[in-house]
Design a protein around this motif. Structure first.
Motif, PDB file in Angstrom:
ATOM      1  N   ASN A 133       4.049   7.528   7.247  1.00 39.10           N
ATOM      2  CA  ASN A 133       4.595   6.472   6.565  1.00 39.10           C
ATOM      3  C   ASN A 133       3.391   5.271   6.506  1.00 39.10           C
ATOM      4  N   LEU A 147       4.711   3.547  -1.980  1.00 46.32           N
ATOM      5  CA  LEU A 147       5.023   3.634  -0.591  1.00 46.32           C
ATOM      6  C   LEU A 147       5.287   5.385  -0.460  1.00 46.32           C
ATOM      7  N   LEU A 149       6.997   7.555   2.557  1.00 44.24           N
ATOM      8  CA  LEU A 149       7.669   7.319   3.608  1.00 44.24           C
ATOM      9  C   LEU A 149       7.994   8.514   3.901  1.00 44.24           C
ATOM     10  N   GLU A 150       8.040   9.229   5.424  1.00 45.95           N
ATOM     11  CA  GLU A 150       8.227  10.415   5.770  1.00 45.95           C
ATOM     12  C   GLU A 150       7.678  11.440   5.009  1.00 45.95           C
ATOM     13  N   ARG A 152       6.650  11.623   2.043  1.00 45.54           N
ATOM     14  CA  ARG A 152       6.948  11.940   0.713  1.00 45.54           C
ATOM     15  C   ARG A 152       6.635  10.554   0.008  1.00 45.54           C
ATOM     16  N   TRP A 154       8.014   7.549  -2.013  1.00 47.93           N
ATOM     17  CA  TRP A 154       9.490   6.859  -1.990  1.00 47.93           C
ATOM     18  C   TRP A 154       9.681   6.697  -3.644  1.00 47.93           C
TER      19      TRP A 154
END
Lengths: 322, 322
Positions: A133, A147, A149-150, A152, A154
């Motif tokens: 993240n 961003l 996130l996880e 990937r 976002w």
């Protein structure tokens, strides 16, 4: 026959084009002025000619260009390959850039917001590797954001607008932004914010002599010029980088607090002024981020410099056409 | 034998306890003052006794309580079942609330931040159903937040602090917040912000008579009292709800811009003042959100009222012990 792709990054000031292999290595590279004032058609034609030259060069070297990725500053329609709204490249608004290039070049062309492309590039090739993240910022003519996130990129509700961190409002009484709102991060922390603030100081009669004034008078006032003046001790130039750090720190503090994550990576041309704004930035994060232990936060400078968005665009091209 | 769980929500002012079945139906419900000033031990003892009474009642009705979920305002350590830092319940700081209850009651007890519990409750039982991405806010003594991203409660880097939307800074020149920073959303949009602002107006000699002053003098100034004074036309009270709406709108505009999503659900006791703050809130979103078409945004009031966090805590209990 070897395969390669083209990665392109069209910014408010410069346009960058590269031929990239599947490991993310840049084989050939080109940088020139965007000159968007000539009109979208002209810019698209120039870009098409450069791409054709690269495709010819690839053929001469025994490889084949299989796809192209295109990062553009602004709101884009990925499905229709169209630039919807670009505050820094207004001539491109509504222009079917990707569709047109795809037709003329005969290879798949994927369009992406340039800050998202930067995130994909960092994530693929450098700093972002292995960080689940993180918040990405690119400081250029404007301020772009992404961003991860996880692991990937976002995309939110896929509204064509995501991670527009440059348009977070950090100070509702702050300077007017190009977007129309007051006090956006971009109005404090972009190249445009630097040169506009100098122009305003001139207009108010507060800046009448010295190197900064001379740069302004010669119409040669880019972020690098403001930086070198600050390095030489110019008070106004230093204050502008202090303000940039303060605003970046406040925006990041808010994002850390809201997202509960601890990594940020800052790139873009203006991140070259790192030594001038990172101190005020860290102090600002400390002042504004009360919910997280500040020593756990990691704010890093992009290692890719100008190349991150290029590489991210190339990454998309590999995903699409490779 | 039927199974049930207990859901508990411990807020700065009230403590709520419910017995909940697997379909999210509340079978029994209890609400009382938290009275945290009596100390964490006292509060925990009272809570334990209430839980035992519920467990006994369940047995009498032929069902068995299999687990308990506990929502607490503040930063919590989910793994150790401990409250780390609660600005609104300082007596609980460091207190192993869940571990202790688990030992004494002999059932699994899961601890969660109350705003996250609210998000789980909405997502499980009401408004949030079927919405992939949404921002949750709870307006109470403080302002809590949660993020549901891709149908799941967002936990960030699992730092014990996530979606602390109440501590986003909306105005760096704004009022001081309980957390120490200046201009947090919570310092504009919580019950505490309401009563503190009234107290400050009294201290400055600006409020010397009228119903609002009388409530203040009688130490009976809760959010409901400020609301009813505003309803009756009190200027100061109205201004406070205007400011609440403005700050909520600015925070939501920033979140929509950054997350690229379009849903928000607002709950908590103070959301009962909806009709007074929703107008200023919407105007503020419109003024501050330049990147998204505002007509696409959906800002809704929670349908669960006081029960959302309870139900979310129960949901966690089902996931843990069911």
């Amino acid at each position: 026959m070897n395969k390669t792709v083209l990665g392109v990054d069209i910014g408010g000031t410069h346009m960058r084009l590269a031929m990239v292999d599947e490991q993310g290595r840049v084989l050939h590279h080109l940088k020139e002025k965007t000159l968007i004032q000539e009109g979208a058609g002209q810019t698209a034609e120039r870009l098409r000619d450069e791409c054709r030259a690269f495709i010819g060069q690839a053929a001469a070297e025994g490889s084949r260009v299989v796809a192209m990725g295109l990062g553009v500053a602004g709101k884009i329609d990925r499905i229709r390959g169209k630039v919807l709204f670009s505050p820094n490249l207004p001539a491109l608004n509504g222009y079917p850039l990707a569709t047109e290039l795809q037709r003329e070049l005969g290879i798949p062309v994927v369009l992406e917001n340039d800050a998202n492309a930067y995130g994909l590039g960092e994530h693929w090739a450098r700093r972002g590797q292995g960080i689940a993240n993180w918040i990405g910022l690119t400081l250029g003519t404007g301020v772009g954001g992404c961003l991860i996130l996880e692991q990937r990129l976002w995309r939110g509700d896929d509204l064509g607008c995501v991670a527009e961190i440059g348009h977070m409002i950090v100070d509702p009484q702050g300077p007017r932004c190009a977007c129309g709102a007051r006090g956006c991060l971009e109005a404090h922390a972009s190249a445009r914010a630097l040169w506009q603030s100098v122009g305003q100081a001139v207009a108010r009669g507060e800046l009448t002599a010295g190197p900064l004034f001379e740069h302004w008078q010669a119409r040669a006032l880019d972020a690098a010029a403001v930086y070198s003046c600050a390095q030489q001790g110019d008070e106004l130039a230093r204050r502008l980088f202090d303000r940039m750090g303060w605003a970046l720190g406040l925006a990041l503090a808010n994002l850390f607090t809201v997202l509960g994550i601890r990594h940020a990576i800052i790139g873009g041309g203006v991140s070259a002024a790192w030594d001038l704004f990172i101190g005020p930035l860290r102090r600002s994060v400390e002042e504004h981020c009360m919910m997280m232990p500040v020593q756990n936060l990691l704010i890093q400078r992009s290692l890719l410099g100008d190349e991150a968005a290029l590489l991210g665009a190339a990454r998309l091209a590999w995903q699409q056409g490779g």
